[in-house]
Design an enzyme around this catalytic site. Structure first.
Site, short mmCIF file in Angstrom:
data_model
loop_
_atom_site.label_atom_id
_atom_site.label_comp_id
_atom_site.label_asym_id
_atom_site.label_seq_id
_atom_site.Cartn_x
_atom_site.Cartn_y
_atom_site.Cartn_z
N HIS A 49 111.11 4.26 21.44
CA HIS A 49 109.82 3.00 21.26
C HIS A 49 108.68 3.61 20.30
O HIS A 49 107.98 2.81 19.88
CB HIS A 49 109.23 2.94 22.53
CG HIS A 49 110.28 2.08 23.49
ND1 HIS A 49 110.57 0.83 22.98
CD2 HIS A 49 110.67 1.90 24.84
CE1 HIS A 49 111.25 -0.11 24.18
NE2 HIS A 49 111.41 0.80 25.06
N GLU A 53 113.52 -3.53 23.93
CA GLU A 53 114.31 -2.82 25.08
C GLU A 53 115.83 -2.65 24.80
O GLU A 53 116.31 -1.50 25.19
CB GLU A 53 113.86 -3.65 26.27
CG GLU A 53 112.26 -3.75 26.76
CD GLU A 53 111.90 -2.23 26.88
OE1 GLU A 53 112.60 -1.13 26.94
OE2 GLU A 53 110.57 -2.02 27.00
N ALA A 69 109.60 4.71 33.21
CA ALA A 69 108.71 5.26 32.68
C ALA A 69 108.11 4.22 31.64
O ALA A 69 108.78 3.01 31.50
CB ALA A 69 109.66 6.33 31.38
N MET A 70 106.97 4.66 30.76
CA MET A 70 106.65 3.66 29.91
C MET A 70 105.83 4.36 28.60
O MET A 70 105.55 5.38 28.83
CB MET A 70 105.47 3.30 30.55
CG MET A 70 104.33 2.42 29.73
SD MET A 70 105.23 0.88 29.24
CE MET A 70 104.51 0.47 27.65
N GLU A 71 106.47 3.77 27.50
CA GLU A 71 106.23 4.27 26.12
C GLU A 71 104.88 4.37 25.47
O GLU A 71 104.77 4.26 24.53
CB GLU A 71 107.35 3.60 25.28
CG GLU A 71 106.85 2.21 24.93
CD GLU A 71 107.53 1.11 26.01
OE1 GLU A 71 107.42 -0.03 25.32
OE2 GLU A 71 108.00 1.57 26.88
N ASN A 72 103.95 4.34 26.42
CA ASN A 72 102.53 4.32 25.81
C ASN A 72 102.47 5.31 24.55
O ASN A 72 102.64 6.41 24.70
CB ASN A 72 101.33 4.64 26.79
CG ASN A 72 101.56 4.28 28.01
OD1 ASN A 72 101.62 2.94 28.24
ND2 ASN A 72 101.94 5.25 29.11
N GLU A 98 112.24 6.43 25.53
CA GLU A 98 110.89 6.18 25.32
C GLU A 98 110.25 6.68 24.16
O GLU A 98 109.24 6.20 23.54
CB GLU A 98 110.01 6.86 26.54
CG GLU A 98 110.30 6.34 27.81
CD GLU A 98 110.27 4.78 28.05
OE1 GLU A 98 109.58 4.12 27.52
OE2 GLU A 98 110.98 4.48 29.22
N GLU A 116 101.98 -2.22 30.36
CA GLU A 116 103.11 -3.44 30.00
C GLU A 116 103.68 -4.21 31.25
O GLU A 116 103.82 -3.55 32.33
CB GLU A 116 104.22 -2.92 29.26
CG GLU A 116 105.32 -3.83 28.91
CD GLU A 116 106.32 -3.26 27.97
OE1 GLU A 116 107.12 -3.78 27.23
OE2 GLU A 116 106.79 -2.02 28.28
#
Length: 922
Positions: free
Chosen positions: A359, A378, A320-323, A356, A183
């Site tokens: 999401h 977001e 952090a990233m919500e993959n 996260e 992202e």
């Protein structure tokens, strides 16, 4: 995605004492506002960044499924890839346009279903637009087929795309993991793809990896078999994903331990940690296992995947990233050590995990149609993370903290002429990075909170369920959410919310009151709130404002709720006695500032001292006053007098906000020769609460007491409070010598205090502690306070350390930012350091949001007009496209600081001298 801030109180803030300003004063204020705006225009700062030409991908060919096999080389930092994408040709064409960046295509062909393979005869890379056009010798006819591409790429060190992350094994060996961050627009750096959120497909992913490494992706492993050419390598195959966007794809190859559990809904939850640190994943595991069922019940939609992994990545730009199914985190946002983690770290981990996992539904199951609607993802996740943490940890009083951490932070940014609407039209990838800011996240969360309060929880949940059910595995725009919430509530949601998302800024509500027999008549008016003073434009924007009104009869409940849908309105409050106060914006939920007549404000102030006003309302009142002073609408001296009324304040968040605003004022007054006087004021305000709390926890204390103690001792220590400084030095000495290890909650304030008032030996000891620290949390704790040192020579040493191998790339920003925020000399030194090392810094962070954060932290504290020109000139000759808006905001803030200083410095100085001569009775 969670953006890691340098500290929870990274940026903060800012009603009215006295009756409405007389016409002459309004005229003078308007003139001064105009002068400031003229200065903005003369520097070229009032215009928005220019749009770069951009076109979305053509719709003639689109993917149905990506079958993707990647083989990373963890020694040479390259990877080989093989893509077979089932595609639909919608209209005849002899070319396929895809996104592609930093990838070399070796061969490409298209096989129409039931027909012969057609080899591409040319690959035309449009590097600026991050696209590739594959040209074919014959026309591809409408129908389905398979696009085959063999390609190679680099495991880069830029923390985006498919990149390498450095870690040290328990035996001390340096190794690298291969990890992803896609992202907003970086999946194209890992494989050629249609890298737009609305172009969804399923994914079958295989990774060819060393057999002693862990390989993870969005889905569960379905096959693991030896690789034909090399006995040390295995091919790991993952189950097919649901239909999803490219930016949510993820894979990780490295060495990890894990802890696991099952949620009560049967979902397998794992937390992956560095080897030997599995214990540190238990807190996040507990939070995740509670959170999944909470969201399932709240949305009334089950979590759609069989598993979810949370993994700590060593080098990671965001928080952090919500993959989908494989959420990646900075180590500090996931790992908690029972002995060495402080209370604020636990809280941060709980919030980031909550964000996260939200999401997984809101963003992953239903995805925004284009980046214009990023705020939907977001803003919503930034609101509901608090709802989730409040459910898991009610003792955190997290909604009060929301006001200080998000609401006021958003208002500070949104009062600028260089703010932007929540919904902002974006095109080119460099523009997407710009909107990952406090408007999309914190203002987005704040208006969702206001909307939730306006609708009520029952109808809000009903509307959310309609939205997620209707658009699951699809894409949606802001209007789609409004339609569902309107259907559930019967209220004019779109009409109300369009005034908050499509125009920038927010209103200042001016209120005056008149007693009419047993009733109170309120006269309300709204105007746009501007950081530069009263709004002076011809056509003032208007908002539809949900307003709540409470009285001293029942401070915790609204006596009346109204929707203010016009510039002015009168409201009658029935049965309000003359001695009762009236307050707008119960709970500080409405996204506006309030300016009271002097009589109304006068009646509210005792509620601060005797605590009859609820904590969040005490916070909101003080914060509004501070902002009005900052904007030149009232005198800063009047706010200092109000701050002294907080002498009996017990609430952590109220103190946190007060501390932050005094910090802003201290930074401003560091440009004067009476900086020490404001430090004396800080000591006077914080000493009573410091004495009540002491240094050691008392029986029965909890989370918030620990946070408050750390805040107060840090504030007193930094200001040079003698007893605090002596005790900090004693405890630091015992800690370093191993006699009595400091509790995690006391380390930041003690480190800050001894560094601020220490010498080269203190700095050397601190850097040694940094080197010895095994936990990233402790390293970060030290990195953030190094800038407190005052000697020019030591400041230079800290700046050099910031770019050394000892500091992870994502953490360099907080070290330099700490220097800039530490002192007047530090600010100048940090700015010079950035200019001298710009090439290296820009190459390291490039388009990511870290470059914006670096610029903001380093220059925003200046308060001299000419610095705005210098900053602007530097970035004109050293462009940073993804930070253009940030640069303009920083220059505007410098001019605002200069105007504030010019306007109020002398009266502040006189007030502080007068206090010294005759201290106020406490």
């Amino acid at each position: 995605m969670w953006l890691a801030a340098a500290a929870p109180s990274l940026a903060r803030r800012l009603l009215f004492l006295g009756p409405p300003p007389p016409p002459l004063l309004l005229l003078l204020l308007s003139r001064s506002s105009r002068r400031r705006r003229r200065r903005l225009h003369s520097l070229g700062l009032a215009a928005m960044p220019e749009k770069r030409p951009f076109e979305r991908l053509p719709a003639d060919v689109s993917p149905i499924n990506y079958s993707l096999c990647l083989k990373p080389d963890l020694l040479d930092f390259t990877f080989e890839g093989k893509l077979e994408a089932a595609a639909q040709v919608r209209q005849a064409t002899n070319q396929i346009v895809m996104n592609c960046a930093d990838i070399d295509i070796i061969t490409a062909s298209y096989v129409p279903e039931g027909d012969e393979e057609i080899h591409a005869t040319g690959f035309n890379y449009q590097n600026e637009d991050e696209k590739v056009t594959l040209s074919f010798p014959s026309t591809l006819q409408p129908g389905t087929g398979t696009l085959k591409i063999d390609f190679v790429g680099e495991l880069n060190d830029k923390m985006k795309g498919f990149y390498r992350s450095k870690y040290t094994t328990p035996s001390g060996e340096v190794r690298y993991a291969a990890v992803t961050q896609f992202e907003a627009t970086d999946a194209r750096r890992a494989f050629p793809c249609w890298d737009e959120p609305a172009i969804k497909a399923t994914f079958d992913i295989s990774l060819v990896v060393p057999k002693d490494r862990v390989a993870l992706s969005n889905m569960n492993v379905i096959d693991r078999k030896p690789y034909p050419d090399d006995e040390n390598v295995v091919e790991v195959k993952f189950a097919r994903t649901p239909v999803m966007s490219t930016y949510l794809v993820a894979f990780v190859v490295g060495e990890y331990d894990f802890v696991e559990t099952r949620s009560k809904d049967g979902v397998c939850v794992r937390v992956y940690t560095p080897v030997g640190k599995a214990e540190q994943g238990k807190f996040a595991l507990e939070v995740a296992a509670k959170t999944l069922p909470f969201y399932k019940d709240y949305f009334n939609v089950p979590y759609p995947l069989p598993k979810i992994d949370l993994i700590a990545i060593a080098d990671f730009a965001a928080g952090a990233m919500e993959n989908w199914g494989l959420v990646t985190y900075r180590e500090t946002a996931l790992l908690i050590d029972s002995k060495n983690s402080c209370s604020s770290s636990r809280q941060w981990v709980a919030l980031v995990v909550g964000h996260e996992l939200a999401h997984q539904w809101f963003g992953n199951l239903v995805t925004m149609e284009w980046w214009t609607h990023l705020w939907l993802n977001e803003g919503f996740a930034s609101w509901i993370e608090y709802l989730c943490v409040d459910h898991c940890f009610p003792e955190y009083d997290i909604w009060t903290q929301f006001v200080s951490a998000d609401y006021t932070r958003a208002q500070e940014l949104d009062a600028l002429d260089n703010s932007h609407p929540i919904e902002v039209s974006v095109g080119h990838p460099s523009e997407v990075d710009e909107i990952f800011d406090a408007i999309s996240y914190s203002k987005g969360a704040s208006v969702i909170r206001m909307l939730h309060d306006y609708i009520g929880d029952t109808d809000f949940k009903k509307g959310m369920n309609m939205y997620l059910t209707k658009f699951q595995q699809k894409n949606a725009a802001t209007e789609d959410l409004w339609e569902c919430l309107e259907g559930a509530s019967g209220k004019p949601i779109a009409a109300v919310m369009n005034t908050w998302t499509k125009q920038m800024g927010f209103p200042l509500i001016y209120v005056e009151a008149e007693q009419v027999e047993n009733d109170r008549l309120l006269k309300l008016s709204q105007r746009k709130f501007c950081a530069s003073g009263p709004y002076v434009g011809e056509d003032c924007p208007q908002w539809m404002v949900p307003i709540t009104i409470s009285t001293s009869e029942d401070p915790n409940h609204a006596k009346l709720k109204i929707l203010m849908d016009k510039p002015e309105m009168n409201v009658v409050l029935k049965d309000v006695k003359p001695d009762q106060w009236v307050k707008l914006n119960l709970g500080t939920v409405g996204f506006y500032r309030t300016q009271y007549s002097s009589a109304m404000l006068e009646s509210l102030l005792p509620g601060i001292r005797d605590l009859s006003l609820p904590p969040v309302d005490r916070l909101g009142l003080q914060n509004d006053l501070f902002s009005l002073a900052r904007a030149g609408i009232i005198s800063t001296v009047e706010v200092l007098k109000v701050m002294e009324a907080f002498v009996n304040e017990p609430n952590y968040t109220v103190w946190s906000d007060l501390s932050c605003n005094l910090g802003i004022l201290s930074t401003l007054l560091s440009h004067t020769d009476f900086y020490e006087e404001i430090q004396e004021f800080v000591k006077d305000v914080f000493s009573p609460i410091g004495e009540r709390l002491g240094w050691d926890p008392k029986p029965g204390e909890g989370h918030l007491d620990a946070l408050l103690r750390g805040l107060v001792l840090g504030k007193l220590g930094k200001a040079g409070h003698k007893a605090t400084l002596e005790e900090a030095r004693r405890r630091f000495k015992d800690h370093v010598e191993g006699k009595q290890i400091l509790s995690a909650d006391l380390r930041s304030p003690v480190y800050l205090t001894v560094l601020k008032h220490g010498d080269g030996t203190t700095l050397d000891i601190m850097i040694k502690l940094h080197k010895q620290a095994d936990m990233q949390e402790e390293k970060n704790r030290i990195e953030r306070v190094l800038g407190a040192t005052l000697s020019p020579e030591l400041i230079q040493k800290v700046l050099t350390f910031a770019l050394s191998e000892e500091v992870r790339p994502q953490d360099t920003v907080s070290v330099i930012g700490g220097v800039a925020g530490g002192s007047k000399h530090g600010r100048k030194a940090a700015w010079k350091f950035i200019k001298d090392n710009w090439e290296e810094l820009y190459n390291r962070y490039q388009g990511g949001f870290l470059i914006s954060r670096l610029i903001k932290l380093s220059v925003e504290g200046f308060a001299v007009d000419k610095m705005a020109g210098e900053v602007k000139a530097f970035f004109e000759s050293h462009p940073a496209p993804s930070a253009e808006r940030t640069i303009q905001q920083c220059c505007e803030n410098i001019l605002l600081n200069a105007a504030w200083l010019k306007r109020d410095a002398e009266s502040i100085h006189q007030y502080l001298l007068q206090r010294k001569a005759s201290p106020p009775a406490v």
